[in-house]
Design a protein around this motif. Structure first.
Motif, PDB file in Angstrom:
ATOM      1  N   TYR A  66      14.838  21.084 111.864  1.00  0.00           N
ATOM      2  CA  TYR A  66      15.580  19.834 111.747  1.00  0.00           C
ATOM      3  C   TYR A  66      14.641  18.632 111.932  1.00  0.00           C
ATOM      4  CZ  TYR A  66      19.144  16.300 112.295  1.00  0.00           C
ATOM      5  OH  TYR A  66      19.909  15.184 112.128  1.00  0.00           O
ATOM      6  N   GLU A  67      13.788  18.700 112.936  1.00  0.00           N
ATOM      7  CA  GLU A  67      12.864  17.594 113.225  1.00  0.00           C
ATOM      8  C   GLU A  67      11.877  17.364 112.083  1.00  0.00           C
ATOM      9  OE1 GLU A  67      11.314  18.679 117.068  1.00  0.00           O
ATOM     10  OE2 GLU A  67      13.289  18.395 117.992  1.00  0.00           O
ATOM     11  N   ARG A  68      11.411  18.443 111.448  1.00  0.00           N
ATOM     12  CA  ARG A  68      10.509  18.299 110.297  1.00  0.00           C
ATOM     13  C   ARG A  68      11.217  17.577 109.156  1.00  0.00           C
ATOM     14  NH1 ARG A  68       7.768  22.577 111.784  1.00  0.00           N
ATOM     15  NH2 ARG A  68       9.171  24.166 110.953  1.00  0.00           N
ATOM     16  N   ALA A  69      12.460  17.942 108.925  1.00  0.00           N
ATOM     17  CA  ALA A  69      13.232  17.268 107.875  1.00  0.00           C
ATOM     18  C   ALA A  69      13.485  15.810 108.245  1.00  0.00           C
ATOM     19  CB  ALA A  69      14.546  18.002 107.636  1.00  0.00           C
ATOM     20  N   ALA A  70      13.794  15.555 109.504  1.00  0.00           N
ATOM     21  CA  ALA A  70      14.074  14.182 109.950  1.00  0.00           C
ATOM     22  C   ALA A  70      12.861  13.267 109.812  1.00  0.00           C
ATOM     23  CB  ALA A  70      14.578  14.199 111.388  1.00  0.00           C
ATOM     24  N   LYS A  71      11.650  13.839 109.808  1.00  0.00           N
ATOM     25  CA  LYS A  71      10.434  13.038 109.599  1.00  0.00           C
ATOM     26  C   LYS A  71      10.335  12.530 108.173  1.00  0.00           C
ATOM     27  CE  LYS A  71       7.385  15.430 112.817  1.00  0.00           C
ATOM     28  NZ  LYS A  71       6.189  16.283 112.904  1.00  0.00           N
ATOM     29  N   HIS A  72      10.907  13.254 107.228  1.00  0.00           N
ATOM     30  CA  HIS A  72      10.761  12.935 105.811  1.00  0.00           C
ATOM     31  C   HIS A  72      11.979  12.273 105.187  1.00  0.00           C
ATOM     32  CE1 HIS A  72       6.927  14.986 105.411  1.00  0.00           C
ATOM     33  NE2 HIS A  72       7.417  15.917 106.197  1.00  0.00           N
ATOM     34  N   PHE A  73      13.113  12.313 105.885  1.00  0.00           N
ATOM     35  CA  PHE A  73      14.348  11.761 105.345  1.00  0.00           C
ATOM     36  C   PHE A  73      14.953  10.789 106.343  1.00  0.00           C
ATOM     37  CE2 PHE A  73      13.818  15.877 103.343  1.00  0.00           C
ATOM     38  CZ  PHE A  73      14.159  15.640 102.017  1.00  0.00           C
ATOM     39  N   ALA A  74      15.325   9.601 105.854  1.00  0.00           N
ATOM     40  CA  ALA A  74      16.062   8.654 106.699  1.00  0.00           C
ATOM     41  C   ALA A  74      17.380   9.314 107.088  1.00  0.00           C
ATOM     42  CB  ALA A  74      16.311   7.359 105.932  1.00  0.00           C
ATOM     43  N   GLU A  75      18.018   8.834 108.145  1.00  0.00           N
ATOM     44  CA  GLU A  75      19.220   9.482 108.654  1.00  0.00           C
ATOM     45  C   GLU A  75      20.301   9.656 107.585  1.00  0.00           C
ATOM     46  OE1 GLU A  75      21.711   9.534 112.737  1.00  0.00           O
ATOM     47  OE2 GLU A  75      21.430   7.546 111.850  1.00  0.00           O
ATOM     48  N   GLN A  76      20.567   8.616 106.802  1.00  0.00           N
ATOM     49  CA  GLN A  76      21.596   8.716 105.762  1.00  0.00           C
ATOM     50  C   GLN A  76      21.182   9.741 104.696  1.00  0.00           C
ATOM     51  OE1 GLN A  76      22.635   5.083 103.754  1.00  0.00           O
ATOM     52  NE2 GLN A  76      24.123   6.086 102.445  1.00  0.00           N
ATOM     53  N   GLU A  77      19.911   9.725 104.315  1.00  0.00           N
ATOM     54  CA  GLU A  77      19.416  10.677 103.322  1.00  0.00           C
ATOM     55  C   GLU A  77      19.480  12.110 103.862  1.00  0.00           C
ATOM     56  OE1 GLU A  77      15.687  10.728 100.196  1.00  0.00           O
ATOM     57  OE2 GLU A  77      15.270  10.138 102.261  1.00  0.00           O
ATOM     58  N   LEU A  78      19.179  12.276 105.142  1.00  0.00           N
ATOM     59  CA  LEU A  78      19.262  13.597 105.763  1.00  0.00           C
ATOM     60  C   LEU A  78      20.715  14.078 105.803  1.00  0.00           C
ATOM     61  CD1 LEU A  78      17.840  15.957 107.146  1.00  0.00           C
ATOM     62  CD2 LEU A  78      17.966  14.677 109.298  1.00  0.00           C
ATOM     63  N   ALA A  79      21.634  13.194 106.086  1.00  0.00           N
ATOM     64  CA  ALA A  79      23.059  13.554 106.061  1.00  0.00           C
ATOM     65  C   ALA A  79      23.468  13.992 104.661  1.00  0.00           C
ATOM     66  CB  ALA A  79      23.912  12.372 106.534  1.00  0.00           C
ATOM     67  N   GLN A  80      22.982  13.276 103.649  1.00  0.00           N
ATOM     68  CA  GLN A  80      23.271  13.651 102.252  1.00  0.00           C
ATOM     69  C   GLN A  80      22.675  15.017 101.935  1.00  0.00           C
ATOM     70  OE1 GLN A  80      25.694  10.840 101.574  1.00  0.00           O
ATOM     71  NE2 GLN A  80      25.106  11.901  99.731  1.00  0.00           N
ATOM     72  N   LEU A  81      21.450  15.267 102.391  1.00  0.00           N
ATOM     73  CA  LEU A  81      20.788  16.546 102.149  1.00  0.00           C
ATOM     74  C   LEU A  81      21.578  17.694 102.776  1.00  0.00           C
ATOM     75  CD1 LEU A  81      18.414  18.264 101.116  1.00  0.00           C
ATOM     76  CD2 LEU A  81      17.188  17.635 103.224  1.00  0.00           C
TER      77      LEU A  81
END
Length: 167
Positions: A121-136
């Motif tokens: 999760y943390e690796r993904a959070a480094k590359h995606f803004a919170e809204q983009e991560l929610a979309q992902l």
């Protein structure tokens, strides 16, 4: 020279069990609306890579057929699509952001330990803004819904035309 049969030449291994979209049209419409909403703001190439990887893990031949064709039509290379099943050994073909999304896709799809590991999760959070991560995360959940319908009802691959079912 080895020749391989074309999908049009043979019947599917198993006949589809039902036309679930016709049997449950309101459910289909709701999942389709989720599909459209989950893609917003995400790179179209990344979307197809995520859908292909989840579909590989879920053994959904119908979705693999659809999303590999859509990915190629959108300009994705056959090489990257083929290597997606072995992404850990072919990391240099993907960006760090794509790798984080692929890894998160596996964690959310398989849920091997019953949760998504913090480091994934943390690796993904480094590359995606919170809204983009929610979309992902929504995108990953949505392709898993489609895969489950495809596998449960034995939707037959081979007849999808790229771009014929755009969200």
């Amino acid at each position: 020279m080895t020749t391989h049969p074309h999908p049009e030449d043979h019947a599917p291994e198993h006949a589809p069990r039902m036309q679930w979209a016709k049997a449950a049209p309101e459910v289909y419409k709701a999942v389709y609306a989720l599909e459209v909403a989950s893609r917003k703001g995400l790179d179209p190439t990344l979307v197809e890579l995520v859908k292909i990887r989840a579909s590989q893990l879920n053994h959904c031949a119908f979705c693999l057929d659809m999303h590999t064709k859509d990915a190629v039509a959108a300009g994705e290379s056959v090489e990257r699509i083929v290597l997606l099943g072995a992404w850990e050994e072919a990391r240099h073909f993907y960006t760090e952001k794509e790798l984080a999304a692929i890894e998160l896709t596996e964690a959310v799809t398989v849920l091997t330990d019953g949760f998504v590991p913090d480091e994934v999760y943390e690796r993904a959070a480094k590359h995606f803004a919170e809204q983009e991560l929610a979309q992902l995360i929504a995108l990953i959940a949505t392709i898993n819904v489609w895969n489950r319908f495809g596998v449960a009802t034995r939707m037959a691959p081979g007849h999808y035309q790229a771009g014929s079912h755009k969200a």
